[in-house]
Scaffold this active site. Structure first.
Site, PDB file in Angstrom:
ATOM      1  N   GLU B  63      25.367  84.924  78.449  1.00  0.00           N
ATOM      2  CA  GLU B  63      25.976  84.453  77.216  1.00  0.00           C
ATOM      3  C   GLU B  63      27.387  85.105  77.054  1.00  0.00           C
ATOM      4  O   GLU B  63      28.431  84.432  76.631  1.00  0.00           O
ATOM      5  CB  GLU B  63      25.140  85.248  75.825  1.00  0.00           C
ATOM      6  CG  GLU B  63      23.887  84.335  75.714  1.00  0.00           C
ATOM      7  CD  GLU B  63      22.837  84.883  76.674  1.00  0.00           C
ATOM      8  OE1 GLU B  63      22.899  85.907  77.502  1.00  0.00           O
ATOM      9  OE2 GLU B  63      21.786  84.055  76.833  1.00  0.00           O
ATOM     10  N   HIS B 132      13.396  85.461  68.146  1.00  0.00           N
ATOM     11  CA  HIS B 132      13.793  84.066  67.853  1.00  0.00           C
ATOM     12  C   HIS B 132      14.113  84.106  66.305  1.00  0.00           C
ATOM     13  O   HIS B 132      14.004  82.881  65.777  1.00  0.00           O
ATOM     14  CB  HIS B 132      12.849  83.181  68.324  1.00  0.00           C
ATOM     15  CG  HIS B 132      12.599  83.281  69.888  1.00  0.00           C
ATOM     16  ND1 HIS B 132      11.646  84.098  70.102  1.00  0.00           N
ATOM     17  CD2 HIS B 132      13.131  82.598  70.827  1.00  0.00           C
ATOM     18  CE1 HIS B 132      11.796  83.976  71.677  1.00  0.00           C
ATOM     19  NE2 HIS B 132      12.643  82.970  72.004  1.00  0.00           N
TER      20      HIS B 132
END
Ligand code: TPP
Ligand code: TPP
Ligand code: MG
Ligand code: MG
Lengths: 413, 340, 413, 340
Positions: B63, B132
């Site tokens: 990322e 998540h």
């Protein structure tokens, strides 16, 4: 000769896998074969003596199902059967859990189909005291260490008996008594932590080894580099495993740079010992793990191992691989299936047969089913019972500071 | 204005990409699984096929590198739209966002800038567990130099993404994944709602923008003001309805810079305010709103400003609905604030 | 033979440099010499054909001050003199700026003493349109591109003419017109950004190349790995330079893993082209940079270059190297001084002499001093004038949102 | 209690390490340049020589790896104290802190935990520019599971570091580097002050702890309450003095969990409150304090709570003193709050 400067019309490259849905699977570019014998340096050799192995493929079982070459770990038939048992158990457990997810009994699942040897053989080659920092696809380690299956299932069911109190997504096991660290949902974070753990063991003069696993896709994360750097600098007794199962989720290993070098070769730049192994060959995985463990245990430092394997099923229950790769890819995988290969080897040795295999499959299936019945009797995510609600506010800190106490009270629990 | 079509939030986001890629060759889109596959939620589905490999593509799983690549491209004249697969996974890229993206224009006195968009699905409600489900927007609101947004419906999601890509500032878009396929009013036991019958599910197929920095008063009222964003907007509306309270509900939409004018006007009118978010309470973005509202509207306030938020724990898997700030808790806060 | 498992009594290793203050400098372990000729593959060769160069040391100038071997870039005397000019200018500029810092005129400074060739030769070997993403020790690039020295100084003085409006610490130059990106205080962040920039250039079909630099210590950061991964996957037209000057701040290259592999070797695991060069040899740095630029420009992808050099002075004005390394280390450095070596080469060629050298030194010193006088006349950090205070609230965003407007008003400006 | 000696904050921190390393063989200390050199500010100077290479050592420059290594060690029974060279450089390690360190105990239901200390110098006032001046504490206060502290003097710095290392929770210590060598009251034109004449510069040479979670009322008063921490404590004291305001000044010391009792008691008494921090204003930790104080003390409040903070820009180099929330701004806020 200097090439004439020319407009770089190519733009940049975005690598593509050899075949997409509807196309013919093609692994010829990988140059993989089960039949190349490879030399085995001593585990106390200088790291650079292993670097040619970063571009080789260490194997033991050849296509005739015979054990061959210097890496043959010469396991007893009993151990081999035990390996088959553990791999099969993993596979049958996975099958059942997938079904349960489809039935809505658990919220999520991830199988290890096709790559069971990677975790199972490593789990057996290591000592029980050796510490494991797995990713989410090494459930085989638990079976290798004979983790209570009911406990695994109660975790996945998030019920009142879940040892993680329902806090984690299924398959994010923790088993401290089994020297199995907690699985994080965040990719790669455990890799440098494993080095820290190994350093602490070493600082105390213990002879335990720490092993960790990441996927091919995860090697791209900064934490992969952090782990390799720490391992190199401090020469920690750690085994860093890359499970190259060819795919991240929908992106193939080439997106992680895998077309340009092997993942094992990444170790060369850190001066790590580097091994690349046929990850579908139980004996070979066992042998390289033992080699690396012996090396680390004796104080000769870390090893990076690439396990070449194939993720034969979906990434997870949220995934549909038919959308991005040919359905027949798993069958075309040149290194075969780890369970089938070990089974064939045992049969070739005269130590196994189809009938025994069927009996084992049967017994394990029953064990899985019975375990599930027990586990389910303790509750399911949907219907409970769950861990008591107040437990939600525990373990954030050792104690419960005022703000969490108030929040708990606010919820009326 | 062009034709409209019924769209889910995913389709609206996809359509925004499509419009942008079509109109402006500087635009490109990438992320983990965002290329061939079109993203794990499908937000970029079909776009690689349409625009080619070098405009819509997969990235390595790093990322930090995704953000850095986007910065380099944006500084060099492109208009990248990068997807971070889950907001929970934005943190490896945090340094590039805090130390680089947010400051590039400032530290170069305007010589370089990185006009890019980072999109990422956030929030709980899908049994995603602690990795998540996060709503990490507050972290980003403390970084000078970034526009921070969270749309609550398909119409805004598309219009704001287009506005973001056309903005010369870097924009982060947090997309509540629980809203992707339908509005969610906080009651997990109700059958799933769909965007097809929702007013904001009617989305122009072509180009339009929803201005950044402007809140939306989604329900007018006089009894109290509810400031919310993302999923909590729908929870607020339903809770006000169920509690029978004449609440004014503000959908903030843009968190930084937030629309203080709209908020202050409302609170000065109602004298009471409740702030909602799904993220943990302490140092959540609600704190900023409350701090500013009490500075701004102190003499109009008739009751303490309350906040209803996620708890100060990781987002648990099994106790998702005890964690989520649902209707019961919101209604209670509305009533208490009204009666205080 | 498997070593007998034994207690790992060694603990973990913390590497130590060969010599500490008071001890005799010792670089024998590095195996460096100026006299090994090394072959030069074609710039369009497969990356793996360069991998042996990751463990070699590309050099041109031998200890007799002669250019030798395949890597000789065959530069004209004029270009060589230009190189000497640029390096000397860098050095004299550094000297002056250090003095100014000591006098309290600027708040901070970092010299490039002993490693001027790395930036100066690269700056000359690249085209002006090529984009630079340097770290803080490549001021030589600016001199190679003939950046206005007064502008550099006004930046360091943070005065009203500072093109960065006083916002950045000295030496964190930005020069957009010179295709010189902004320098960040955060290590390594620019490395993957450079790849993104290069990809954008490539996407537009431009034939410019992007180059970036990090130090040996910085290779440990996750962003180094991110950059190498991106460069590998997308085959971007980028040159990734590692300036191995043996030291981070007080920690030597071994703490970054440098005892176990060369920094160039890190490129092997990404399948990058890898070169390792004598960073104190102007001709060699020029040659490898040109090679990598040609390669990238023609669409053959990225190169990782390790420049082996030595940081001959303190890390920065906040540092005191005498506390952690022998004072005489710089003198003992086996690859000599880059200015001296190029000077001797020019003299050996009959293209230079001591008198001209003295004259050049004199002229440059005067230029530096005169520039400083001018720059100082625009203000200093301590006495001003500075950029107007309201400018502090600009450029955070394109416009000025309400909260910044109010904050500015709150400050009364 | 053992002997006391005059110490700077650096010496006090060094002494805390020394005490800990001496008493508990599980303790180790590391960081960039923290080994042989003893840290760029000298906080671990002399300790490698005293305790050996494997107890005090240098690390590669990778803040994520430093945090991760500390987590692994702590989980495996050690008590690491890791230094991040500047708080501005903590962000590459942010993911390991948010996603791993803070949640390890929670996600393993107590099976594993990582009792470690991360120390890092923060704050401006030394012309460090945007990358050596940040006060990023607010980011960390939004992460459930971490104890966040900022001492303001040598006595607390040592006592809190010992308490932190002995705590079973992970503790972050932000050390205002401007205070390392002397107190700083916000006036950069005054000659530097020294700890040698300051009450809190007298530090026991041996073992003692300052409890985490407890604020310190460093000045009693009745007119208004000032909540501050780190450097701003000294600015608050001097500003109250100069403005001649009978302020009660609270040195928060621990930000999470903060001492709401002490704060509320004071604000309930004074009815007025000003919150100070050096970090940017929006979503700074002041916002959390203000939100909670107005919830807690609403009916006692006679004026809006004000905050005096750094601006919402990166920390500029040349305009350091226009950025720093100095005496002028603090005095004005005190007066305005008093007169509101
Ligand atoms: C930091 C982070 N980024 C992204 C994800 C989302 N994600 C989960 S698994 C996965 C693919 C991982 O692929 P690989 O490392 O090859 O492991 P495999 O699943 O093949 O075993 C991705 C992108 C994540 N969990 N964490
Ligand atoms: C992310 C980050 N961590 C730490 C620092 C502090 N720091 C500045 S320079 C430096 C040493 C860098 O060494 P190296 O990469 O070898 O570069 P050199 O100074 O030798 O050119 C350190 C640790 C920083 N600037 N950024
Ligand atoms: Mg994979
Ligand atoms: Mg260096």
């Amino acid at each position: 000769m200097t090439p004439a400067p020319s407009r770089n019309r190519a733009g940049f490259t975005v690598p593509e896998p050899p075949a997409r849905p509807g196309e013919k699977p093609d692994f010829s570019g990988l140059g993989l074969s089960q039949d190349i014998p490879v030399t085995r340096p001593d585990p106390d050799c200088p790291a650079k003596d292993t670097h040619m192995l970063a571009n080789a493929l260490i194997g033991v079982l050849n296509s005739e199902h015979q054990a061959q070459g210097q890496w043959d770990p010469a396991l007893s038939p009993k151990t081999l059967r035990q390996g088959l048992h553990v791999m099969l158990k993993t596979r049958l457990y996975d099958d059942r859990m997938l079904k349960l997810q489809r039935q809505g009994k658990i919220s999520f699942y991830m199988k290890a189909l096709g790559e069971e040897a990677v975790a199972c053989a490593a789990g057996m080659a290591l000592r029980f005291e050796d510490m494991l920092f797995p990713s989410y696809r090494q459930q085989g380690l638990l079976f290798a260490r004979d983790r209570d299956m009911v406990a695994m299932m109660t975790h996945c069911l998030s019920n009142a008996k879940d040892n993680l109190k329902g806090r984690q997504l299924p398959i994010h096991y923790t088993w401290k008594e089994g020297n199995f660290f907690s699985i994080s949902g965040n990719l790669g974070t455990q890799f440098p932590q494993a080095v820290g753990w190994a350093m602490a063991s070493a600082a105390r003069g213990e002879d335990t080894v720490t092993a960790s696993w990441v996927g091919d896709g995860t090697t791209a994360e900064g934490d992969f580099h952090g782990a390799c750097t720490l391992a190199s600098t401090y020469q920690a007794p750690v085994i860093l495993n890359v499970v190259n199962n060819q795919w991240a989720i929908s992106s193939f290993a080439g997106i992680a740079g895998g077309l340009n070098a092997t993942f094992a070769a990444k170790g060369i730049g850190y001066g790590l010992a580097t091994l690349r192994v046929d990850g579908n060959d139980f004996l070979a995985v066992y042998a390289v793990t033992r080699w690396a463990a012996d090396r680390a245990r004796a104080g000769h430092g870390p090893t990076l191992i690439e396990h070449v394997t194939y993720r034969a099923d979906a990434h997870s229950t949220s995934d549909d691989p038919s959308r991005y790769r040919p359905k027949e890819e798993a069958k075309a995988w040149p290194l075969g299936d780890p369970v089938e290969r070990l089974k064939s080897h045992l049969i070739a040795l005269g130590e196994w047969d189809e009938a025994r295999h069927e009996a084992l499959t049967d017994a394990l299936s029953k064990e899985v089913l019975a375990s599930y019945k027990t586990a389910e009797s303790y509750g399911t995510l949907r219907d409970g019972p769950l861990s008591p609600v107040p437990s939600m506010f525990e373990d954030v800190f050792v104690g419960q500071p005022w703000h969490l106490r108030r929040q708990r009270q606010d919820l009326g629990v | 204005m062009s034709k409209t079509a019924r769209m889910t939030m995913i389709q609206a986001i996809n359509s925004a990409h499509d419009v942008l890629l079509e109109r402006d060759e500087r635009v490109c889109a990438f992320g983990e699984d965002a290329g061939y596959f079109g993203g794990v939620f499908g937000c970029t589905q079909g776009l690689q096929e349409k625009y080619g490999l070098s405009r819509v593509f997969d990235t390595p799983i790093n990322e930090a590198a995704i953000v850095a690549m986007a910065i380099g491209m944006a500084a060099n004249g492109m208009r990248p739209i990068a997807e971070i697969q889950f907001a929970d996974y934005i943190f490896p890229g945090f340094d590039q966002i805090v130390s680089e993206l947010s400051r590039l224009r400032y530290r170069t006195a305007g010589a370089f800038s990185a006009p890019l968009v980072l999109r990422t699905p956030c929030g709980g409600g899908i049994y995603g567990g602690q990795t998540h489900s996060m709503s990490p927007e507050a972290f980003f609101t403390h970084i000078p130099g970034l526009v921070i947004t969270m749309p609550s419906n398909p119409y805004d999601a598309k219009g704001m993404l287009i506005a973001a890509s056309e903005s010369d500032d870097p924009v982060l878009i947090f997309e509540p994944k629980r809203l992707y396929n339908g509005p969610f009013d906080g009651d997990p036991h109700k059958p799933a709602l769909s965007w097809s019958s929702h007013e904001k599910g009617a989305v122009p197929t072509g180009h339009y923008t929803v201005p950044l920095g402007k809140a939306d008063v989604v329900r007018e009222g006089t009894a109290l003001t509810v400031v919310a964003y993302g999923t909590m907007v729908h929870v607020a509306l339903e809770s006000a309805q169920l509690a029978g309270i004449d609440a004014e509900v503000i959908d903030l939409r843009t968190l930084i810079p937030y629309d203080i004018e709209t908020i202050a006007k409302s609170v000065n009118k109602t004298g009471r305010c409740v702030v909602l978010h799904e993220a943990p309470r302490t140092s959540g973005f609600g704190a900023e709103l409350m701090a500013q509202i009490q500075e701004e509207c102190f003499y109009a306030l008739e009751a303490p400003i309350k906040r209803v938020t996620g708890w100060d724990t990781p987002y648990p898997h099994a106790h998702e609905w005890e964690y989520f700030p649902g209707q019961t808790r919101v209604m209670r806060a509305l009533k208490e604030t009204l009666e205080a």
